[in-house]
Design a protein around this motif. Structure first.
Motif, PDB file in Angstrom:
ATOM      1  N   ASP A 107      -0.729  31.980  -6.791  1.00 16.39           N
ATOM      2  CA  ASP A 107      -0.417  33.197  -7.553  1.00 16.39           C
ATOM      3  C   ASP A 107      -1.482  33.468  -8.605  1.00 16.39           C
ATOM      4  OD1 ASP A 107       1.878  33.638  -6.088  1.00 16.39           O
ATOM      5  OD2 ASP A 107       3.205  32.658  -7.532  1.00 16.39           O
ATOM      6  N   GLU A 108      -1.929  32.415  -9.305  1.00 17.01           N
ATOM      7  CA  GLU A 108      -2.988  32.591 -10.298  1.00 17.01           C
ATOM      8  C   GLU A 108      -4.275  33.095  -9.629  1.00 17.01           C
ATOM      9  OE1 GLU A 108      -3.472  28.870 -12.267  1.00 17.01           O
ATOM     10  OE2 GLU A 108      -1.603  29.027 -13.411  1.00 17.01           O
ATOM     11  N   TRP A 109      -4.559  32.572  -8.451  1.00 15.52           N
ATOM     12  CA  TRP A 109      -5.751  33.019  -7.724  1.00 15.52           C
ATOM     13  C   TRP A 109      -5.661  34.502  -7.379  1.00 15.52           C
ATOM     14  CZ3 TRP A 109     -10.575  32.255  -6.841  1.00 15.52           C
ATOM     15  CH2 TRP A 109     -11.204  32.805  -5.722  1.00 15.52           C
ATOM     16  N   GLU A 110      -4.489  34.952  -6.974  1.00 18.14           N
ATOM     17  CA  GLU A 110      -4.308  36.368  -6.650  1.00 18.14           C
ATOM     18  C   GLU A 110      -4.527  37.228  -7.890  1.00 18.14           C
ATOM     19  OE1 GLU A 110      -3.863  37.868  -3.840  1.00 18.14           O
ATOM     20  OE2 GLU A 110      -3.621  36.109  -2.543  1.00 18.14           O
ATOM     21  N   ARG A 111      -4.027  36.773  -9.028  1.00 19.26           N
ATOM     22  CA  ARG A 111      -4.197  37.562 -10.260  1.00 19.26           C
ATOM     23  C   ARG A 111      -5.658  37.601 -10.685  1.00 19.26           C
ATOM     24  NH1 ARG A 111       0.696  34.851 -11.470  1.00 19.26           N
ATOM     25  NH2 ARG A 111      -0.312  33.347 -12.886  1.00 19.26           N
ATOM     26  N   LEU A 112      -6.366  36.487 -10.526  1.00 15.77           N
ATOM     27  CA  LEU A 112      -7.793  36.484 -10.843  1.00 15.77           C
ATOM     28  C   LEU A 112      -8.545  37.415  -9.903  1.00 15.77           C
ATOM     29  CD1 LEU A 112     -10.255  35.362 -12.369  1.00 15.77           C
ATOM     30  CD2 LEU A 112     -10.350  33.506 -10.674  1.00 15.77           C
ATOM     31  N   ALA A 113      -8.203  37.373  -8.615  1.00 12.89           N
ATOM     32  CA  ALA A 113      -8.870  38.251  -7.639  1.00 12.89           C
ATOM     33  C   ALA A 113      -8.639  39.716  -7.988  1.00 12.89           C
ATOM     34  CB  ALA A 113      -8.372  37.942  -6.234  1.00 12.89           C
ATOM     35  N   ASP A 114      -7.427  40.058  -8.408  1.00 18.55           N
ATOM     36  CA  ASP A 114      -7.128  41.437  -8.811  1.00 18.55           C
ATOM     37  C   ASP A 114      -7.989  41.849 -10.001  1.00 18.55           C
ATOM     38  OD1 ASP A 114      -5.285  41.763  -6.805  1.00 18.55           O
ATOM     39  OD2 ASP A 114      -3.547  41.301  -8.074  1.00 18.55           O
TER      40      ASP A 114
END
Length: 386
Positions: free
Chosen positions: A246-253
């Motif tokens: 989930d943290e990775w998805e937020r960073l990617a966004d």
């Protein structure tokens, strides 16, 4: 104050020992630093000395003179703690080893600090903090790409600072035991073993698996990306860590959700491609102010912090609000630190300026040891009180 009424006789020099006695002084102990104008390390009051010897008193005694040794033993008889970090064998030469001090003060606690301890095959080896960090295995955790004086882990020299704190912990425990038993103690503290207390994880890994821990530098065997990345400006950096998908998805966004990011959705995929991910993130952070990016990352639930310069720290509103730094005298921009905690009963101890050489001779020799004017004049003339 926590240690009010405790008197400490301080024979320490360089870094590790003075840190230990300074903390004792900050906690309310009366710390009497025994020095001599015959020694250049005591005459020089520059460099590290003011930062490591605040909240102490200073008296001058020439311990090469038999009368100087007699006077210091009388001072120790009226004290609770002795701290020394001489080379092995020096206390015996000066007549202040524990075997000779214990009969005159059975309640005495003596902390003896040395590079590799007073017992064992290597006890006589010189042990400077940077060398001991190498001996401890600390430097083996650095990646080959980081091989330099800085990268090899010998800077900053943490060993003395950790040993100072460990020394305080040992003294506090010994004082507690003395309250129960009435007996003092000799504490043999090794700087090498002190720094090894910070290496619990790799030592446990070796003991459990028999294999050396992975050499990851700023990375982590459990998380990716995990590192320190350059930002805009000169020598400005940000540290960030991603621990779940989930943290990775937020960073990617936040990065604009580039297509490459979707290729590494799982932790295992990111760990396998951590070097590529690190290079790509480093290119992205270059356009950001480190403090603004840290704030933005924290807003979306990602662990991040700007790498502070020391100018940042002394102006940090959080540290100032907690009272960690206080101005030193009338010198603009000069600060001293206090204890790293706040106690509801004693608040935060702050360092008093380091004493001048022999600044407290009158108190030590006239009040504590009750010498007369004639005795003090005679001892000064014969080079004992110097």
């Amino acid at each position: 104050m926590l240690l009010k009424g405790i008197r400490v006789v301080d024979f320490t020099w360089v870094v590790g020992g003075p840190i230990a006695t300074q903390y004792l002084g900050l906690m309310g102990a009366e710390v009497i630093k025994v020095e001599s104008a015959t020694r250049p390390e005591y005459r020089k009051r520059s460099g590290w000395f003011p930062a490591l010897n605040g909240s102490k008193l200073s008296c001058t005694l020439n311990l090469k003179e038999p009368e100087g040794q007699e006077l210091v033993r009388e001072l120790i008889r009226k004290s609770d703690v002795v701290v020394e970090n001489f080379s092995t064998g020096v206390t015996e030469k000066l007549g202040i080893d524990y075997a000779r001090l214990r009969p005159i003060n059975p309640r005495l606690i003596m902390l003896s600090m040395s590079g590799l301890g007073r017992e064992g095959q290597a006890r006589d080896l010189l042990g400077y903090g940077s060398l001991l960090q190498a001996y401890s295995g600390w430097t083996s955790l650095v990646k080959e790409t980081d091989l330099s004086v800085e990268g090899m882990g010998v800077r900053p020299p943490l060993t003395d600072h950790v040993a100072g704190v460990m020394g305080v912990l040992a003294i506090l425990a010994a004082l507690r035991r003395r309250d129960q038993s009435g007996h003092g103690a000799l504490i043999d503290l090794s700087l090498l073993e002190s720094i090894m207390t910070l290496l619990v994880e790799p030592l446990i890994e070796v003991s459990l698996t028999g294999e050396s821990p992975p050499v990851v530098g700023n990375g982590s065997p459990h998380a990716a990306p995990h590192g320190c990345y350059a930002c805009s400006g000169e020598d400005r950096w940000i540290a960030l860590a991603i621990y779940d998908d989930d943290e990775w998805e937020r960073l990617a966004d936040l990065m604009g959700n580039p297509g490459w990011a979707r290729s590494y959705r799982t932790g295992a995929e990111r760990l396998a491609n951590s070097e590529l991910i690190d290079r790509t993130i480093a290119g992205w952070t270059r356009s950001w102010d480190c403090h603004q990016l840290a704030e933005r990352l924290r807003e979306i639930g990602i662990a991040a912090a700007a790498s502070s310069s020391f100018h940042d720290l002394v102006a940090d509103p959080h540290l100032l609000d907690r009272g960690y730094f206080t101005p030193q005298g009338d010198q603009t921009g000069t600060w001293v630190r206090g204890l790293p905690w706040i106690d509801s009963r004693m608040q935060r101890g702050h360092i008093r300026p380091a004493p001048g050489l022999g600044a407290d001779n009158e108190y030590v020799f006239r009040q504590l040891l009750q010498l007369s004017d004639a005795q003090m004049d005679d001892l000064r003339f014969r080079g004992v009180l110097t």
